[in-house]
Scaffold this active site. Structure first.
Site, PDB file in Angstrom:
ATOM      1  N   PHE A  34     -18.449 -12.187   0.176  1.00 30.05           N
ATOM      2  CA  PHE A  34     -19.898 -12.194   0.990  1.00 30.05           C
ATOM      3  C   PHE A  34     -20.858 -12.132   0.070  1.00 30.05           C
ATOM      4  O   PHE A  34     -22.131 -12.006   0.573  1.00 30.05           O
ATOM      5  CB  PHE A  34     -19.729 -10.798   1.630  1.00 30.05           C
ATOM      6  CG  PHE A  34     -18.724 -10.504   2.704  1.00 30.05           C
ATOM      7  CD1 PHE A  34     -18.389 -11.295   3.557  1.00 30.05           C
ATOM      8  CD2 PHE A  34     -17.678  -9.371   2.052  1.00 30.05           C
ATOM      9  CE1 PHE A  34     -17.346 -11.132   4.680  1.00 30.05           C
ATOM     10  CE2 PHE A  34     -16.498  -9.255   3.184  1.00 30.05           C
ATOM     11  CZ  PHE A  34     -16.365 -10.062   4.124  1.00 30.05           C
ATOM     12  N   ASP A 145      -8.120   2.156  -7.214  1.00 35.56           N
ATOM     13  CA  ASP A 145      -7.775   0.774  -7.906  1.00 35.56           C
ATOM     14  C   ASP A 145      -8.190   0.693  -9.353  1.00 35.56           C
ATOM     15  O   ASP A 145      -8.735  -0.221  -9.644  1.00 35.56           O
ATOM     16  CB  ASP A 145      -8.619  -0.167  -7.215  1.00 35.56           C
ATOM     17  CG  ASP A 145      -8.246  -1.658  -7.210  1.00 35.56           C
ATOM     18  OD1 ASP A 145      -7.240  -2.004  -7.637  1.00 35.56           O
ATOM     19  OD2 ASP A 145      -8.987  -2.755  -7.074  1.00 35.56           O
TER      20      ASP A 145
END
Length: 302
Positions: A34, A145
């Site tokens: 994006f 993460d």
């Protein structure tokens, strides 16, 4: 419109103006689905920063909501070993997130370039990572993460100079930076103490299991409870630190496989080797430390 690295404002600033009015945008540092991340320089102070730009037209509602969550999470976090949110701009077509710039590259590249790190270097870096996690978890944030690609150095090579001491000066204890909170989860802040021993306690994890379940993160560093699709808490970050530490010391992740399914099987079966020749260069505490983090039952407090 910014601040020096580590001198964080009390809260990031929202500007309903063009980001180009305050920053000169430069070379691209990375790109995604994006948008992109570029290096920029403040027109007033000359400070170099990173600017993440997202085009609203190419992002669906879920992606924009995730980005809003990332901003909200970064807003809560103030720590020398966590990437600082300096400010964010929103106009009709784009959203821009301004954060401090890390010039030293990824921990992953540092490991790959040298094969592995020394135990002394690893101990110093892990100390910084754990310090950042204490603050994140106390603020109710689970990163989900943690991996060498999401750990950046502020300056080139300074944090891994040969012979650096585990009790190095404070300036060198600010060099590793935890980044990318795109998958992070914001839960209720822990009421426990700020010691790292609280991070994987059952009470703390119980507060943070709400709505957290399923496989999230990168396969090599994913905790077994994540792999199984169970509810989980902040202890998944503790597991990931163990996996990163193992990779720092040996050059390889602890759980290997040719594809994600093989990696997941290795994690679930606890197939981790501690007979790598690199461990012969380590002291007596290295392997027990890793075993205390890479355990499926009763993950040890650190």
């Amino acid at each position: 419109a910014g601040s020096a690295a580590g001198d964080y404002p009390s809260q990031p600033l929202l500007f309903n103006l063009r980001v180009e009015d305050d920053y000169v945008l430069g070379e691209q540092l990375g790109s995604g689905t994006f948008g992109e991340v570029v290096k920029a320089k403040c027109r007033v102070s000359g400070e170099e920063v990173a600017v993440k730009t997202v085009a609203k037209a190419f992002a669906d509602r879920a992606a924009l909501a995730q980005l809003a969550d990332e901003i909200r999470i970064m807003h809560r976090l103030r720590h020398p070993n966590v990437r600082a949110l300096i400010g964010y701009y929103e106009d009709e077509s784009h959203l821009h997130i301004v954060s401090d710039l890390c010039k030293g590259g990824e921990l992953f590249d540092r490991i790959a370039g040298r094969g592995h790190l020394t135990e002394r270097e690893c101990a110093r870096l892990v100390r910084q990572i754990l310090s950042a996690l204490v603050m994140c978890h106390d603020a109710g944030v689970v990163h989900r993460d943690i991996k060498p690609e999401n750990l950046l150095f502020r300056t080139p090579r300074s944090a891994s100079a040969a012979g650096a001491s585990a009790s190095a000066p404070a300036s060198s204890l600010r060099d590793i930076v935890l980044v990318d909170f795109g998958l992070a989860h914001l839960a209720s802040p822990s009421s426990s103490s700020s010691s790292f021993s609280a991070l994987s306690s059952s009470d703390t994890c119980a507060q943070q299991t709400q709505r957290m379940h399923g496989r999230t993160g990168s396969p090599y560093y994913m905790a077994p409870e994540c792999v199984r699709g169970e509810q989980y808490g902040s202890a998944v970050d503790v597991w990931a630190v163990g996996a990163v530490t193992f990779q720092c010391l040996t050059g390889y992740p602890p759980f290997l496989g040719d594809d994600p399914d093989e990696i997941f099987q290795s994690i679930l079966q606890a197939r981790v080797r501690y007979d790598w020749p690199e461990f012969e260069e380590c002291g007596d505490l290295a392997v027990p430390f890793l075993q205390s983090l890479l355990t499926q039952i009763g993950r040890a407090h650190v």
